[in-house]
Scaffold this motif. Structure first.
Motif, mmCIF file in Angstrom:
data_model
loop_
_atom_site.group_PDB
_atom_site.id
_atom_site.type_symbol
_atom_site.label_atom_id
_atom_site.label_comp_id
_atom_site.label_asym_id
_atom_site.label_seq_id
_atom_site.Cartn_x
_atom_site.Cartn_y
_atom_site.Cartn_z
ATOM 1 N N GLU A 150 0.853 -1.190 0.000
ATOM 2 C CA GLU A 150 0.000 0.000 0.000
ATOM 3 C C GLU A 150 0.879 1.226 0.000
ATOM 4 O OE1 GLU A 150 -2.672 -0.197 3.309
ATOM 5 O OE2 GLU A 150 -3.520 -2.096 2.595
ATOM 6 N N LEU A 151 1.070 1.766 -1.155
ATOM 7 C CA LEU A 151 2.000 2.883 -1.302
ATOM 8 C C LEU A 151 1.240 4.207 -1.317
ATOM 9 C CD1 LEU A 151 4.336 1.384 -4.019
ATOM 10 C CD2 LEU A 151 4.936 1.839 -1.637
ATOM 11 N N PRO A 152 1.855 5.274 -0.782
ATOM 12 C CA PRO A 152 1.232 6.596 -0.886
ATOM 13 C C PRO A 152 1.203 7.047 -2.332
ATOM 14 C CG PRO A 152 3.437 6.799 0.012
ATOM 15 C CD PRO A 152 3.155 5.334 -0.120
ATOM 16 N N ILE A 153 0.214 7.908 -2.622
ATOM 17 C CA ILE A 153 0.139 8.389 -4.009
ATOM 18 C C ILE A 153 1.195 9.444 -4.284
ATOM 19 C CG2 ILE A 153 -1.639 10.194 -3.580
ATOM 20 C CD1 ILE A 153 -2.820 8.960 -6.367
ATOM 21 N N VAL A 154 1.590 10.158 -3.206
ATOM 22 C CA VAL A 154 2.657 11.142 -3.360
ATOM 23 C C VAL A 154 3.347 11.314 -2.010
ATOM 24 C CG1 VAL A 154 1.222 13.170 -2.888
ATOM 25 C CG2 VAL A 154 3.251 13.425 -4.316
ATOM 26 N N ILE A 155 4.640 11.656 -2.063
ATOM 27 C CA ILE A 155 5.385 11.923 -0.831
ATOM 28 C C ILE A 155 5.765 13.387 -0.848
ATOM 29 C CG2 ILE A 155 7.462 11.409 0.525
ATOM 30 C CD1 ILE A 155 7.441 8.621 -0.859
ATOM 31 N N LEU A 156 5.368 14.112 0.269
ATOM 32 C CA LEU A 156 5.793 15.494 0.421
ATOM 33 C C LEU A 156 6.971 15.459 1.388
ATOM 34 C CD1 LEU A 156 2.267 17.116 0.762
ATOM 35 C CD2 LEU A 156 3.672 16.972 -1.295
ATOM 36 N N LEU A 157 8.145 15.805 0.886
ATOM 37 C CA LEU A 157 9.378 15.558 1.631
ATOM 38 C C LEU A 157 10.085 16.854 1.984
ATOM 39 C CD1 LEU A 157 11.427 13.325 2.559
ATOM 40 C CD2 LEU A 157 12.441 13.517 0.284
ATOM 41 N N ASP A 158 10.272 17.075 3.303
ATOM 42 C CA ASP A 158 11.085 18.209 3.750
ATOM 43 C C ASP A 158 12.544 17.780 3.649
ATOM 44 O OD1 ASP A 158 11.868 20.594 4.751
ATOM 45 O OD2 ASP A 158 11.314 20.173 6.846
ATOM 46 N N LEU A 198 9.448 4.253 -8.450
ATOM 47 C CA LEU A 198 8.660 5.115 -9.326
ATOM 48 C C LEU A 198 7.698 6.037 -8.583
ATOM 49 C CD1 LEU A 198 7.916 2.364 -11.991
ATOM 50 C CD2 LEU A 198 9.609 4.173 -12.122
ATOM 51 N N LEU A 199 7.805 5.997 -7.233
ATOM 52 C CA LEU A 199 6.886 6.835 -6.440
ATOM 53 C C LEU A 199 7.114 8.311 -6.694
ATOM 54 C CD1 LEU A 199 6.535 5.526 -2.776
ATOM 55 C CD2 LEU A 199 4.731 6.016 -4.430
ATOM 56 N N PRO A 200 6.014 9.134 -6.881
ATOM 57 C CA PRO A 200 6.201 10.578 -7.029
ATOM 58 C C PRO A 200 6.635 11.179 -5.693
ATOM 59 C CG PRO A 200 4.050 9.902 -7.829
ATOM 60 C CD PRO A 200 4.611 8.752 -7.078
ATOM 61 N N VAL A 201 7.754 11.924 -5.765
ATOM 62 C CA VAL A 201 8.270 12.587 -4.560
ATOM 63 C C VAL A 201 8.324 14.086 -4.832
ATOM 64 C CG1 VAL A 201 10.221 12.819 -2.979
ATOM 65 C CG2 VAL A 201 9.579 10.569 -3.838
ATOM 66 N N VAL A 202 7.639 14.847 -3.975
ATOM 67 C CA VAL A 202 7.688 16.307 -4.116
ATOM 68 C C VAL A 202 8.461 16.852 -2.938
ATOM 69 C CG1 VAL A 202 6.340 18.441 -4.164
ATOM 70 C CG2 VAL A 202 5.482 16.381 -5.296
ATOM 71 N N ILE A 203 9.538 17.584 -3.253
ATOM 72 C CA ILE A 203 10.305 18.193 -2.171
ATOM 73 C C ILE A 203 9.580 19.466 -1.769
ATOM 74 C CG2 ILE A 203 12.497 19.287 -1.562
ATOM 75 C CD1 ILE A 203 13.840 17.233 -3.433
#
Lengths: 153, 1006
Positions: free
Chosen positions: A64-72, A95-100
């Motif tokens: 169960e993967l998150p749809i997006v990761i908001l990463l500090d 391939l997970l979308p990672v948003v810094i």
């Protein structure tokens, strides 16, 4: 309503050590009617534990993967860039979308972030109105418009 | 009598000898030719005789042979039974007879019987095919039918079988009345002849031939004859022989390149056949070849022997003749009649002699004067004959010479007496004379004196040259001498040589041996090298030495020659030697200078790598010791107080030192300038003392100093001012001006080296200081840079976060509580705004603190760290009165450092300890120090939250945190500040920890 339900299935992983920022982010999402389930990791170690089902998250189903990761970026123990690196190294999360999502506007951080495979780099505005706008845009884009990569079951 | 007779050697005499030789040669060659010819002739006659005998023999044998056959056949033909059988024409009976007859001779081929008309009617062996044939045309029939007598035919070819040469014998068969009844014919092969004749051994080139009446060959040992009828090509010789009435005739043989051949003819009586024996003239010649050669060789030998003897006896004979003739003349002199004859004879004799011969009469008138004398004096005989003898002598010695002359008249004989003779050109020839005076038969009166001289002018000249040479040798400045090679005793030494070895001018050097004038080491060289080399090569050259009687050696460059006799035996050694003392001295001088230069070079080279002034001084001492062959030495400087401090003492000096080094080290510093060495500094000049015990200024050797046997001290001067001295000690043979000179030269190099080292050390010190300052500054700069970087990063990141909180929650308040009073949530918002504000203030404070620490001026002083820790913990305790913390502080820890900065650092560390033990039930904080490795390590320990060692590297980074704000509050600047303070003190800081088990911070303050 149907849309909301659908959205609820999609988990957002927020990696943020500052409790104020967590609060403000949640608030901004709420204001924009993004009611997805949000998992908060307070440092890099916790974020990785969640993703790979280790440590405190040992019992979790890693499929169960998150749809997006908001990463500090600035995090205790393991910093954001290291977390990103490990995400990209793992076949499961490659391939997970990672948003810094960071306060840093340093050029060095931007370059390293993109180099390590960040999908997006967002500088947190100090102005809360702008911050809310940014979170809204992020939520809309990554939760609605963006099609994630199909994941092999 | 002259003691020697000189032989004439005129060309005529030589010619005569040659002619005699030539005549002899002709005689011997003539004899050889004659003998050879005669031998040839004899051989020829002999050969011909032999041939005649042989030919006669062959003829006889042939005749006998055929006659035997004829007789046998005739005896058969007379047999009545045969006659009867023939009469009856009884073939069978006749055959029986024929068969019997054929057995008599193996060469009989066939026997036939014909009727008187020549028709065959019987044969044995049987030949039916010829029966009835008429053979009247055959030569045998024609021969027999003439007179009906037995007939031997010419050569025919056999009609049957091999068809070889054969002949036939025809015998008539008659009745008692003499009527011819038939003819018995036998065909005879010639094999028998051949075998017989082949048994005869002919000389090579000799051949035998038998022909029939018409000249066809019946047998030939030369030509092929037996398969056809062959005419003998030389049959014509028969006519010639008969005509010449000589059985042997010479003919030209076309078969033998036309050479002459001697053919001997002999008739075979009764048959008309001929025998020829031919002989090649060349074989006759060749058979005598050995003889000719022998003859020629003997003749040649005889010629050589005779001519040799001729030459050998020539001189003797001539000499004898001369003597005899001379004797004869003297004899003849006694008789008046023969006097003239004798005189002529004598004239010639004397005239041809090679030695000058003169004869004078009792009145001293010259009566004879030969050619040799003419050559000697340049005077012609006719000019002096009849004149008084005194004209021959040089004017100033005339009386002396005449005295000799007069004595001869009294009967005295000269025996190699030296009398000078004046040459026409005025030169004087030295001549040795022999004389004989002839007396009258009664012996009372001198008749004449004959004298024969020998010109020794040239020899004399050589002798004089030798005398001059000896004078030259004597005057030669070098050593010239020679010695007997057998026992090496000296034969001669020239004046300079005598002086060299200290032998008196008049002393007899032959009493000395080579070994007496050389030192021992060269005598060994003589034995091992010089004499063997001279004997082998004839000459040895090299450096050697003579020994003067006063004991000093003179080095020389010597050439030694070995003089050999023709037999190869070494007769003498001679030497020419040149004194090379000066050269040696010059070489030594150069060598010394070279050593000195090398020493100066090595001083500069070695002192380059020396790391202290003492090391330089030590290197200088080592070089000085080597160059002066000293046992030990020292170098020292004058101190500003006017005392003397030893900079370096040589290693051998230390080894010889008899007190502990530490004790000695004190003694050799700050000494009062006095004693022997003190004189060098006080008088500012070099000093040599080779007998220190009796030196007036001595103060005795100090404690630990090895005994001193010789001393050399040289002041060290810098720009004319004495700054110290170098001293050498215990050179075995004492010090001389040479060492002083060397040391003075070296001292300049020493001063230079020491000065350079001093300057170098000064520069090094300055450089080190400068370097340290640069390092410090660089470290400061890099720290500031790092902090600046962290600061700006922090501004962009950490300072924004509280601002966003303030803005965010203020906005929330505005939005949520525009028209309603604040509830709990609203208060939380406000609380958050306040916290963010405080946090920002904290951040700003910490940043300022850090920057202040970086820039603050630092002072160092010793202070009680334990006390400081105690004060700080008490303060923290006051701030957190509700907390009960067990604090343990080790007392008495003092450090050198800046109290203000260290207080900030310690406050931070203790603050952390208080903070992270906040969740602990029994918090404990401890301070202590351990000493090890020459440094003090302090630590502050707690039993709080601790940390994961995996993140230890993040611990001291500015704005780095290991805990979230939820867990523990903090800016992440504290430990960075602590590290900064410790680093500024040149110390190190590190931490050990474990999650939940507390942490320990270690630090050192250099």
């Amino acid at each position: 309503v149907k849309e909301e339900v659908k959205m609820e299935e999609k988990i957002i992983l927020l990696v943020e050590d500052n409790p104020d920022d967590v609060e403000l982010t949640i608030r901004a999402l709420k204001k924009n009617n993004i009611l997805n389930k949000m998992i908060v990791a307070k440092d890099g170690v916790e974020a990785l534990d969640y993703l790979f089902g280790t440590g405190v998250h040992a019992e979790r189903n890693v499929k169960e993967l998150p749809i997006v990761i908001l990463l500090d970026l600035k995090l205790p123990k393991i910093d954001g860039l290291e977390v990103l690196k490990r995400i990209r190294q793992n076949e499961l999360t490659r391939l997970l979308p990672v948003v810094i999502l960071t306060s840093s506007a340093e050029e060095k951080d931007k370059i390293n972030g993109y180099k390590l495979g960040a999908n997006s780099y967002v500088c947190k505005p100090v102005d809360f109105a702008q911050f809310t706008e940014a979170i809204k845009a992020l939520g809309l884009y990554w939760l609605i418009w963006n099609e994630p990569a199909p994941i092999a079951k | 009598m002259p003691s020697k007779v000189f032989l004439p050697s005129l060309p005529a005499a030589r010619l005569k000898i040659v002619i005699i030789g030539l005549v002899l040669f002709l005689i011997f060659s003539g004899m050889t030719i004659l003998l050879s010819y005669r031998h040839y002739q004899q051989t020829k006659v002999q050969s011909i005789k032999e041939d005649q005998a042989v030919s006669n023999l062959i003829s006889l044998v042939t005749e006998q042979n055929i006659q035997k056959l004829v007789k046998t056949m005739e005896s058969y033909s007379n047999r009545p039974l045969l006659i009867q059988a023939v009469q009856e024409r009884n073939v069978e009976k006749v055959k029986i007879h024929l068969a019997n007859l054929i057995k008599n001779d193996p060469d009989t081929d066939i026997l036939v019987m014909s009727d008187p008309a020549g028709t065959l009617w019987a044969s044995y062996p049987e030949r039916p095919e010829v029966m009835g044939k008429n053979l009247a045309y055959r030569e045998w029939y024609q021969g027999i039918s003439k007179e009906w007598k037995t007939y031997v035919s010419d050569a025919v070819l056999r009609i049957v079988a091999e068809k070889d040469v054969a002949f036939q014998i025809a015998v008539p068969v008659k009745d008692e009345a003499g009527n011819v009844l038939g003819i018995m014919v036998s065909t005879q092969r010639v094999i028998g002849f051949r075998e017989m004749l082949q048994r005869l051994n002919f000389d090579p080139g000799t051949f035998a031939n038998i022909t029939d009446r018409i000249g066809n060959l019946v047998y030939s040992s030369r030509f092929a004859y037996d398969k056809q009828i062959t005419p003998y090509p030389f049959y014509f010789a028969k006519e010639k022989a008969i005509t010449a009435k000589n059985s042997t005739v010479p003919i030209k043989d076309a078969y033998l390149e036309g050479r002459t051949r001697y053919l001997t003819y002999a008739p075979v009586t009764g048959i008309g056949w001929s025998v020829f024996v031919g002989r090649d003239s060349r074989t006759i010649l060749m058979s005598g070849l050995t003889y000719y050669i022998q003859t020629a060789a003997i003749a040649l030998l005889l010629f050589v022997v005779s001519t040799g003897s001729l030459f050998y006896f020539r001189k003797r004979v001539l000499a004898q003749q001369l003597q005899e003739q001379l004797q004869a003349e003297i004899t003849l002199r006694q008789s008046e009649e023969s006097e003239r004859e004798t005189r002529d004879y004598l004239d010639k004799l004397i005239g041809y002699a090679n030695a000058p011969i003169i004869v004078w009469d009792p009145r001293f008138i010259i009566t004879r004067f030969n050619h040799a004398f003419e050559d000697l004096t340049g005077l012609k005989a006719e000019e002096v004959l009849g004149k008084e003898i005194d004209l021959l002598f040089p004017g100033d010695r005339r009386e002396e010479c005449l005295g000799h002359i007069r004595q001869t008249t009294g009967g005295e004989r000269w025996e190699v007496i030296e009398i000078p003779i004046l040459h026409r050109d005025g030169s004087v020839r030295t001549v040795l004379w022999n004389s004989a005076t002839i007396f009258s038969p009664d012996g009372k009166r001198a008749v004449a004196t004959i004298a024969q001289g020998q010109d020794i002018t040239d020899r004399k000249r050589v002798e004089e040259a030798q005398v001059r040479l000896v004078a030259m040798l004597d005057a030669t400045p070098g050593f010239v001498g020679y010695a007997d090679a057998r026992d090496t005793h000296i034969l001669y030494i020239n004046t300079a040589g005598r002086k060299m070895v200290g032998v008196q001018e008049q002393e007899d050097v032959t009493q000395l041996n080579i070994a007496d004038v050389h030192p021992d080491w060269t005598n060994k060289l003589f034995r091992d090298e010089i004499i063997p080399t001279a004997i082998r090569d004839g000459l040895w050259t090299g450096e050697c030495a003579f020994l003067n009687r006063d004991g000093h050696e003179i080095p020389v460059m010597m050439a030694l020659l070995a003089h050999k006799l023709p037999s190869g035996e070494v007769e003498r050694f001679s030497t020419v030697s040149i004194d090379i003392t000066d050269r040696r001295r010059a070489e030594e001088q150069i060598h010394r200078q070279g050593r000195l230069l090398a020493a100066i070079n090595s001083v500069f080279y070695e002192t380059l790598t020396a790391d202290s002034e003492a090391a330089v001084a030590k290197a200088c001492l080592k070089v000085a010791q080597e160059i002066t062959d000293s046992k030990f030495g020292f170098i020292g400087e004058i101190t500003p107080e006017g005392l003397f401090t030893t900079t370096a003492l040589s290693d051998p000096g230390w080894e010889a030192c008899r007190i502990p080094e530490t004790q000695a080290n004190v003694l050799i510093k700050d000494m009062v300038i006095r004693g022997i060495w003190g004189q060098v500094i006080l008088k500012e000049q070099s000093l040599i003392v080779n007998d220190p015990v009796s030196y007036p200024d001595r103060v005795g050797i100090p404690e630990g100093h090895p005994p001193l046997t010789s001393f050399l001290g040289v002041p060290l001067k810098d720009q004319g001012k004495v700054i110290g001295m170098i001293s050498m000690g215990n050179r075995v043979s004492g010090y001389t001006a040479d060492q002083q000179e060397d040391m003075e030269a070296l001292s300049v190099a020493f001063v230079e080296a020491i000065r350079r080292k001093k300057a170098e050390e000064e520069i090094k010190k300055l450089n080190t200081e400068l370097e340290q300052r640069v390092l410090d500054r660089t470290a400061q700069l890099s720290a500031s840079n790092k902090e600046l970087e962290a600061f700006s990063y922090s501004v962009s990141h950490d300072l924004r976060a509280p601002l966003r909180s303030i803005d965010g929650f203020s906005q929330a308040l505005l939005e949520e509580y525009q028209d309603k009073p604040l509830d709990a949530t609203g208060k939380t918002f406000l609380d958050r705004v306040r916290k963010a504000t405080q946090r920002m203030g904290l951040l700003i404070d910490d940043m300022l603190k850090l920057s202040r620490i970086t820039q603050a001026a630092m002072k160092k002083e010793a202070f009680d760290l334990s006390g400081m820790i105690r004060e700080l913990t008490e303060a923290h305790q006051k701030i957190n009165p509700d907390r009960v913390v067990d604090v343990t502080v080790q007392e008495g820890v003092t450090v050198q450092g800046d109290p203000y900065l260290l207080k900030i650092a310690m406050d931070n560390l203790l603050g952390n300890a208080f903070k992270f033990t906040g969740k602990e039930a029994h918090p404990r904080i401890g301070f202590g120090a351990t000493v090890g490795d020459g440094e003090t390590t302090c630590f502050i320990r707690d039993n709080g939250a601790g940390f994961d060692m995996a993140y230890v590297n993040k611990l001291f980074g500015a704005f780095q945190r290991l805990h979230t704000a939820d867990e523990f509050l903090g800016t992440g600047i504290g430990l960075a500040t602590v590290q900064r303070v410790i680093h500024r003190h040149g110390g190190r800081i590190w931490a050990e920890g474990k999650v939940g088990k507390g942490a320990t911070f270690y630090f050192t303050i250099a």
